[in-house]
Scaffold this motif. Structure first.
Motif, mmCIF file in Angstrom:
data_model
loop_
_atom_site.group_PDB
_atom_site.id
_atom_site.type_symbol
_atom_site.label_atom_id
_atom_site.label_comp_id
_atom_site.label_asym_id
_atom_site.label_seq_id
_atom_site.Cartn_x
_atom_site.Cartn_y
_atom_site.Cartn_z
ATOM 1 N N HIS A 184 0.859 -1.180 0.000
ATOM 2 C CA HIS A 184 0.000 0.000 0.000
ATOM 3 C C HIS A 184 0.901 1.239 0.000
ATOM 4 O O HIS A 184 1.715 1.423 0.900
ATOM 5 N N LEU A 185 0.748 2.066 -1.014
ATOM 6 C CA LEU A 185 1.539 3.284 -1.128
ATOM 7 C C LEU A 185 0.702 4.454 -0.602
ATOM 8 O O LEU A 185 -0.421 4.669 -1.066
ATOM 9 N N ALA A 186 1.260 5.178 0.354
ATOM 10 C CA ALA A 186 0.567 6.328 0.945
ATOM 11 C C ALA A 186 1.380 7.587 0.669
ATOM 12 O O ALA A 186 2.486 7.746 1.192
ATOM 13 N N PHE A 187 0.843 8.466 -0.171
ATOM 14 C CA PHE A 187 1.488 9.742 -0.492
ATOM 15 C C PHE A 187 0.833 10.835 0.355
ATOM 16 O O PHE A 187 -0.390 11.027 0.294
ATOM 17 N N SER A 188 1.669 11.530 1.134
ATOM 18 C CA SER A 188 1.152 12.516 2.078
ATOM 19 C C SER A 188 1.818 13.866 1.832
ATOM 20 O O SER A 188 3.038 13.946 1.650
ATOM 21 N N LEU A 189 0.993 14.905 1.847
ATOM 22 C CA LEU A 189 1.474 16.285 1.761
ATOM 23 C C LEU A 189 1.356 16.920 3.141
ATOM 24 O O LEU A 189 0.257 17.007 3.699
ATOM 25 N N PHE A 190 2.497 17.322 3.703
ATOM 26 C CA PHE A 190 2.524 17.932 5.027
ATOM 27 C C PHE A 190 3.104 19.339 4.917
ATOM 28 O O PHE A 190 4.088 19.556 4.196
ATOM 29 N N THR A 191 2.499 20.255 5.626
ATOM 30 C CA THR A 191 2.996 21.626 5.669
ATOM 31 C C THR A 191 2.722 22.192 7.057
ATOM 32 O O THR A 191 1.672 21.885 7.652
#
Length: 565
Positions: A261-268
């Motif tokens: 399972h690939l989890a792409f996360s954008l954090f800022t």
């Protein structure tokens, strides 16, 4: 006269007292009246009825309700697979040679001399290259042909001093350029062109050989005594730099799974950017790679955006580097960069492991943010995922990340994914690396499933009280069948088919070893059963046993009395 009367009275009193004692003694020693035969028979019938109920009704019910079903397992075959006696993995790689500018006799002579040179250079017999002309159809038509690991195309070029080669980046084809003067005559034994081709092929497959040798040497099934052709001997012959690179890659890569399972996360850390063209970026940069990996594993993709994602309180704050005009993170502090306590990073989604890819956009006051000394903006977290620091081109924070903004990050993520999945670093051609990974995974899965079979066999023999359901026997039969098929495919050079069978064998082996009913009984020793039964059977069993013993003693005494009389 009075004295005589007193003596007479005393004598009478003693005599009367003596008669009373004799009467009491005689009365206390009188035997009880004999039992009637009807009472004896009644008591015997009552005791016999209790024991009959216990023996013919209670004991069978107890045996039936508490018996453990143990399906029959092929223990010797399972042990043989674990010990490497049934199958020793071999990797015969078929290399097709295309010679459009050479006559048939010269082409055959070149292939034959190159093959001799390859055999002389090979130090690992389990992995060997087999050259074959592209127009050679000597295979059995009834057998499935072997996979072509590489195609060598010999091309004529006039303006060359020495031969040269070029590996195509989008195919598994090696172009070798030569001049007419370099074509070996039929009488030559070791022509320079053959030596050059053999050297190039040997160099292409050096890392693959080393990785497979490492996998085989780490397995107890193939860790036999060292010989000149053993995996250990192969590992001792490679350079320390390559050995360290392979060991590092194996430590970084994740354990094989049928589905990732690939989890792409954008954090800022702030409120911007709050959106990104993630679907377009994944479709353009990730999906083609996942399609290429489809014969090896399956993938699912999830995405998320997290605003106000600050650093962990215990994480060291970035430091400003005046020389490079950038905020820096120390390499030793990268492990604390991810705020696992507050960032919503699920460790696992579904049955397979999760690979996390974090795109972190620092705030404008701390941009650009890089790794100290190396000035890198990305790194790999071993067996977990990857991180990329996206610094905006200008000081103004981006509100939306377009596909063009995400290009560099997702190209980096694709390289990190290859590393985490265990793909070799060389050569640069992706199809070549995927074929190498196919062979590596086939070997590792075959050895892993074989080892699991040995562990299951030893477990069932050491714990005779655990149940073995029929589903375990079915899974073991499936595992052994597909292991046999995978070994045969490896021997014939059909690595895609070998990997498919090895995947099924590994899944069935894991399912049989971690059967729920077996795992529950592993931690229930016999002492617990005794502790459960004693409070229940003690109060009932003691009177019945004592009564039975008394009746047996009376029967023995009666028989002896009859014999004496």
């Amino acid at each position: 006269m009075s004295t005589k009367n007193e003596d007479l009275s005393s004598s009478q009193t003693v005599s009367a007292h003596s008669d009373h004692i004799m009467t009491v003694s005689t009365t206390s020693q009188r035997p009880p009246p004999p039992e009637k035969p009807e009472a004896i028979r009644t008591r015997f019938k009552v005791i016999a009825a209790f024991w009959a109920v216990i023996i013919f009704l209670g004991f069978p019910i107890w045996w039936k309700t508490t018996s453990i079903y143990r399906a029959s397992l092929p223990i010797p075959d399972m042990i043989d697979w674990a010990d490497g006696k049934t199958c020793r993995p071999v990797f015969p790689l078929e290399i097709r040679v295309e010679t459009p500018f050479l006559p048939e006799p010269e082409a055959q002579h070149l292939v034959r001399t190159t093959q001799h040179t390859l055999d002389d250079l090979n130090e690992f017999s389990a992995h060997h290259l087999r050259l074959k002309l592209s127009n050679d159809n000597g295979d059995d038509p009834l057998q499935e042909p072997a996979d072509t690991a590489l195609t060598v195309r010999l091309l004529l070029q006039e303006d060359l001093v020495n031969p040269k080669s070029e590996l195509q980046h989008d195919t598994t084809q090696l172009d070798v350029y030569y001049t007419p003067s370099q074509v070996p005559p039929l009488s030559s034994v070791n022509p320079p062109l053959s030596a050059y081709i053999a050297g190039e092929l040997q160099q292409l497959f050096t890392e693959e050989k080393a990785i497979i040798a490492q996998i085989l040497s780490d397995s107890p099934a193939t860790g036999a005594a060292a010989t000149s052709q053993s995996p250990s001997a192969m590992l001792s012959s490679i350079s320390p730099q390559l050995a360290e690179s392979i060991a590092k890659r194996l430590r970084r890569s994740m354990k094989y799974a049928d589905t990732y399972h690939l989890a792409f996360s954008l954090f800022t850390p702030g409120a911007e950017p709050s959106s990104w063209d993630i679907q377009a970026a994944v479709h353009e940069y990730i999906v083609p790679l996942l399609q290429a990996f489809s014969p090896i594993s399956n993938f699912t993709v999830d995405t998320q955006v997290q605003l106000y994602a600050t650093f962990a309180p215990t994480a060291p704050a970035p430091e400003y580097d005046e020389e490079h005009a950038a905020w820096t993170l120390k390499p030793e502090d990268l492990s604390a960069f991810i705020n696992a306590a507050e960032w919503p990073l699920s460790p696992s989604i579904g049955p397979g492991p999760t690979i996390n890819f974090i795109l972190y956009v620092p705030e404008a006051a701390q941009s650009p943010l890089v790794v100290k000394d190396s000035l890198a903006t990305s790194w790999v977290v071993p067996q977990w995922g990857g991180v990329f620091l996206l610094n905006p081109a200008n000081s103004t924070q981006l509100r939306h990340l377009s596909r063009e903004d995400l290009q560099t990050a997702f190209l980096t993520f694709s390289h990190q994914l290859l590393t985490l999945l265990g793909a070799p670093a060389t050569p640069a051609a992706l199809p070549f690396r995927l074929q190498t990974l196919t062979r590596i995974r086939a070997a590792s899965l075959l050895l892993s499933a074989s080892s699991t079979m040995g562990s299951l066999a030893r477990l069932t023999e050491s714990l005779p009280s655990i149940p073995i359901p029929a589903t375990v026997a079915t899974s073991v039969a499936t595992t052994l069948s597909h292991l046999t098929s995978a070994c045969e495919h490896l021997r014939r050079g059909r690595f895609q088919a070998a990997l498919a069978d090895a995947r099924v064998a590994e899944t069935a082996a894991e399912r049989s070893f971690f059967e729920k009913s077996m795992v529950g009984q592993m931690y229930f020793p016999d002492e617990h059963k005794v502790a459960v039964y004693l409070p229940l059977l003690g109060p009932i069993g003691v009177p019945l046993i004592v009564g039975l013993l008394k009746e047996v003693k009376k029967a023995i005494a009666l028989r002896k009395a009859r014999q004496v009389s």
